[in-house]
Enzyme design. Structure first.
Site, mmCIF file in Angstrom:
data_model
loop_
_atom_site.group_PDB
_atom_site.id
_atom_site.type_symbol
_atom_site.label_atom_id
_atom_site.label_comp_id
_atom_site.label_asym_id
_atom_site.label_seq_id
_atom_site.Cartn_x
_atom_site.Cartn_y
_atom_site.Cartn_z
ATOM 1 N N THR A 148 0.821 -1.212 0.000
ATOM 2 C CA THR A 148 0.000 0.000 0.000
ATOM 3 C C THR A 148 0.856 1.264 0.000
ATOM 4 O OG1 THR A 148 -1.820 -1.108 1.082
ATOM 5 C CG2 THR A 148 -1.700 1.264 1.393
ATOM 6 N N SER A 154 -6.442 1.037 -2.396
ATOM 7 C CA SER A 154 -7.408 0.247 -3.161
ATOM 8 C C SER A 154 -6.936 -0.086 -4.568
ATOM 9 C CB SER A 154 -8.748 0.994 -3.247
ATOM 10 O OG SER A 154 -9.352 1.032 -1.973
ATOM 11 N N ILE A 179 2.020 -0.078 6.725
ATOM 12 C CA ILE A 179 2.732 -1.347 6.602
ATOM 13 C C ILE A 179 2.916 -1.942 8.002
ATOM 14 C CG2 ILE A 179 4.760 -2.507 5.684
ATOM 15 C CD1 ILE A 179 2.810 -1.026 3.634
ATOM 16 N N CYS A 254 -1.202 -13.169 -2.416
ATOM 17 C CA CYS A 254 -0.902 -13.116 -0.974
ATOM 18 C C CYS A 254 -2.073 -12.470 -0.221
ATOM 19 C CB CYS A 254 0.385 -12.330 -0.726
ATOM 20 S SG CYS A 254 1.831 -13.020 -1.562
ATOM 21 N N GLU A 379 -6.823 -4.848 3.459
ATOM 22 C CA GLU A 379 -7.073 -6.075 2.677
ATOM 23 C C GLU A 379 -8.341 -5.957 1.829
ATOM 24 O OE1 GLU A 379 -4.783 -8.048 2.596
ATOM 25 O OE2 GLU A 379 -3.695 -7.793 4.487
HETATM 26 P P1 TGC Z 1 -7.053 -6.878 -12.383
HETATM 27 O O1 TGC Z 1 -6.889 -6.451 -13.799
HETATM 28 O O2 TGC Z 1 -8.347 -7.332 -11.898
HETATM 29 O O3 TGC Z 1 -5.961 -8.004 -12.075
HETATM 30 C C1 TGC Z 1 -4.592 -7.783 -12.315
HETATM 31 C C2 TGC Z 1 -3.940 -9.136 -12.257
HETATM 32 O O4 TGC Z 1 -4.108 -9.664 -10.952
HETATM 33 C C3 TGC Z 1 -4.920 -10.853 -11.003
HETATM 34 N N1 TGC Z 1 -5.792 -10.810 -9.847
HETATM 35 C C4 TGC Z 1 -5.671 -11.678 -8.850
HETATM 36 N N2 TGC Z 1 -4.859 -12.712 -8.670
HETATM 37 C C5 TGC Z 1 -4.992 -13.414 -7.546
HETATM 38 N N3 TGC Z 1 -5.893 -13.091 -6.590
HETATM 39 C C6 TGC Z 1 -6.719 -12.043 -6.726
HETATM 40 N N4 TGC Z 1 -7.576 -11.737 -5.757
HETATM 41 C C7 TGC Z 1 -6.628 -11.283 -7.893
HETATM 42 N N5 TGC Z 1 -7.280 -10.189 -8.352
HETATM 43 C C8 TGC Z 1 -6.755 -9.920 -9.555
HETATM 44 C C9 TGC Z 1 -5.652 -10.784 -12.314
HETATM 45 O O5 TGC Z 1 -6.008 -12.074 -12.773
HETATM 46 C C10 TGC Z 1 -4.607 -10.149 -13.196
HETATM 47 O O6 TGC Z 1 -3.646 -11.115 -13.496
HETATM 48 P P2 TGC Z 1 -2.884 -11.076 -14.917
HETATM 49 O O7 TGC Z 1 -1.970 -12.248 -14.880
HETATM 50 O O8 TGC Z 1 -3.953 -11.169 -15.976
HETATM 51 O O9 TGC Z 1 -2.162 -9.776 -14.953
HETATM 52 O O10 TGC Z 1 -6.463 -5.761 -11.483
HETATM 53 P P3 TGC Z 1 -7.095 -4.459 -11.039
HETATM 54 O O11 TGC Z 1 -5.985 -3.541 -10.695
HETATM 55 O O12 TGC Z 1 -8.124 -4.001 -12.011
HETATM 56 O O13 TGC Z 1 -7.791 -4.980 -9.691
HETATM 57 C C11 TGC Z 1 -8.873 -4.357 -9.228
HETATM 58 C C12 TGC Z 1 -9.071 -4.757 -7.759
HETATM 59 C C13 TGC Z 1 -10.027 -3.758 -7.165
HETATM 60 C C14 TGC Z 1 -9.681 -6.146 -7.701
HETATM 61 C C15 TGC Z 1 -7.727 -4.744 -7.002
HETATM 62 O O14 TGC Z 1 -7.060 -3.557 -7.257
HETATM 63 C C16 TGC Z 1 -7.871 -4.915 -5.515
HETATM 64 O O15 TGC Z 1 -8.071 -6.007 -4.982
HETATM 65 N N6 TGC Z 1 -7.753 -3.797 -4.758
HETATM 66 C C17 TGC Z 1 -7.700 -3.839 -3.305
HETATM 67 C C18 TGC Z 1 -6.276 -3.973 -2.875
HETATM 68 C C19 TGC Z 1 -6.149 -4.125 -1.385
HETATM 69 O O16 TGC Z 1 -6.712 -5.028 -0.786
HETATM 70 N N7 TGC Z 1 -5.358 -3.217 -0.786
HETATM 71 C C20 TGC Z 1 -5.136 -3.219 0.629
HETATM 72 C C21 TGC Z 1 -3.928 -4.078 0.961
HETATM 73 S S1 TGC Z 1 -3.713 -4.111 2.685
HETATM 74 C C22 TGC Z 1 -2.097 -3.790 2.839
HETATM 75 O O17 TGC Z 1 -1.348 -3.655 1.925
HETATM 76 C C23 TGC Z 1 -1.599 -3.743 4.182
HETATM 77 S S2 TGC Z 1 -1.034 -5.312 4.539
HETATM 78 C C24 TGC Z 1 -1.545 -5.509 6.141
HETATM 79 C C25 TGC Z 1 -0.550 -4.888 7.050
HETATM 80 O O18 TGC Z 1 0.610 -4.679 6.687
HETATM 81 O O19 TGC Z 1 -0.936 -4.650 8.235
#
Ligand code: TGC
Length: 399
Positions: A148, A154, A179, A254, A379
């Site tokens: 992030t 997001s 992080i 992950c 997440e």
């Molecule tokens: P999109 O075009 O949908 O996908 C890009 C590539 O990624 C693949 N993919 C996945 N693979 C595995 N698991 C999933 N859940 C996947 N979702 C997508 C997809 O197949 C594609 O692969 P490839 O090989 O064709 O390139 O990507 P997008 O950018 O349009 O995605 C949209 C969206 C909204 C689904 C995505 O951006 C998303 O999930 N956003 C939320 C991210 C999130 O959860 N952020 C918060 C992270 S929390 C954190 O970092 C802190 S860690 C905890 C801590 O340290 O305390």
């Protein structure tokens, strides 16, 4: 002890257990993992958590104890590297029991096992795995996962952190935010844009140019650490890259692991709130009788139990799918959205049953409520998971 001198309630919930009987759906070894985590939460986290939350104190000595209990990286597929090789459901049950004590400690297990260790386990070389995983499983080494960025979590596709080649070396430049554990970590899994798309890098946190600063002023997750991270020309050798991951599917895979743990964990926080509300409803008298004998209170308690039981049954369903290898990202989104949303509703109802005392740390409910707002946000927010589900239902991305 709570601030009022009352003993911290045990994470036990005999009444909830007796109405639900989750154990009946579990294998014997899953019950063993659950009880082990419940004992750890009761004996090692609960006695000090209210004070630690008040003091913003991260009790680092618990990390090797979590390792010794086998909770760190316990579900990574296959045995080896000191990991327990437990099932997905066993891992979920451990998350539930730890989060019944505090979301911060479930978060630690998630960041260490589901994010940092799983990135190395899925995408690392054998040398990288041998170097980091055994120490991380033991809790003698801590990992963090730097995805992030300050501009928002997001949309990782918009990340600005870059990794460029300089001879054989890589040079990382950028900033990360929220992080977990970064200031106490030994290694950071850092995701950065390269000419070939997003790649992951293993950055020993003592490397020149790496700085982690705990974020101050948090009213949530106060017994755990989240940081701003600066990467100021961090120079790494060629073998710092994780060779198995190119593109966003690397970090997203992950996130799937960590989101799965949240599906279970949030229900632990919900159960703790339900326990507190039940106990209070039996002991607190208003208008000459216990509030638990009043219809409005019973309606609230019933609704809380129904949503808790539905949430755990959904978590169990997802766990069985995960064990079969068929769990999809959209199914995980259903679980993460439901568990955290309903846990927050349950915590709110519990607070109302506790009356004014519910806003004090005599009860764990406001702490859970505050923590769950972070859990709702990291997440993938509610809205992100609604959009992932919406895309799965319609075939049309709306983000
Ligand atoms: P999109 O075009 O949908 O996908 C890009 C590539 O990624 C693949 N993919 C996945 N693979 C595995 N698991 C999933 N859940 C996947 N979702 C997508 C997809 O197949 C594609 O692969 P490839 O090989 O064709 O390139 O990507 P997008 O950018 O349009 O995605 C949209 C969206 C909204 C689904 C995505 O951006 C998303 O999930 N956003 C939320 C991210 C999130 O959860 N952020 C918060 C992270 S929390 C954190 O970092 C802190 S860690 C905890 C801590 O340290 O305390």
């Amino acid at each position: 002890m709570t601030a009022s001198g009352r003993p911290t309630p045990l994470v036990a919930s005999p009444l909830v257990d007796s109405v639900f009987d989750l154990d009946d759906l579990l294998a014997p070894e899953e019950v063993v993992w659950s009880r082990k985590a419940r004992a750890f939460a009761t004996n090692r986290i609960l006695p000090t958590i209210e004070q630690d939350f008040e003091d913003r104190f991260f009790r680092a000595e618990l990390v090797p104890e979590l390792g010794a209990a086998g909770f760190l990286g316990m579900h990574l597929e296959g045995y080896g590297y000191g990991c327990a090789g437990a099932s997905a459901v066993s891992y979920g049950l451990v998350c539930l029991e730890l989060e019944a004590a505090d979301s911060g400690w479930r978060t630690l297990v998630s960041v260490q096992g589901s994010l940092a260790m799983s990135a190395i386990h899925k995408y690392g070389t054998e040398d990288q795995k041998q170097l980091w995983l055994p120490g991380m499983a033991a809790g003698s080494l801590i990992g963090c996962f730097a995805l992030t960025e300050p501009t928002g979590g997001s949309d990782p596709a918009a990340m600005r952190t870059t990794a460029t080649r300089d001879g054989d070396d890589w040079v990382l430049t950028g900033t990360k935010r929220w992080i977990g554990l970064a200031s106490v970590a030994d290694v950071a899994v850092v995701w950065a844009q390269t000419d070939a798309g997003v790649r992951g890098f293993l950055v020993p946190t003592g490397t020149a140019g790496f700085t982690a600063t705990p974020i101050a002023g948090k009213l949530s997750m106060r017994a755990s650490i989240q940081c701003d991270v600066t990467l100021d020309g961090v120079r790494l050798p060629a073998d710092a890259v994780l060779p198995g991951a190119t593109g966003l599917s690397g970090p997203f895979s992950c996130l799937n692991e960590a989101r799965f743990g949240i599906v279970w964990g949030a229900m632990g926080a919900a159960r703790s709130c339900l326990d507190a509300a039940i106990a209070r409803s039996r002991s607190r008298e208003v208008f000459g009788r216990p509030i638990g004998a009043m219809q409005l209170t019973q309606a609230k308690l019933a609704d809380m139990l129904v949503e808790y039981e539905k949430g755990v049954l959904l978590a169990l369903h997802l766990g069985r799918l995960k064990e079969r290898g068929t769990l999809s990202p959209a199914q995980i989104s259903v679980g993460k959205l439901n568990s955290v949303r309903e846990a927050i509703r349950i915590a709110g109802l519990a607070r109302s049953i506790l009356g004014g005392d519910g806003v004090t740390n005599e009860f764990p409910v406001m702490r859970h409520l505050a923590n769950l707002e972070s859990v709702r946000t990291y997440e993938g927010t509610d809205e992100i998971h609604q959009l992932v589900i919406g895309r799965a239902l319609t075939g049309m991305p709306a983000f």
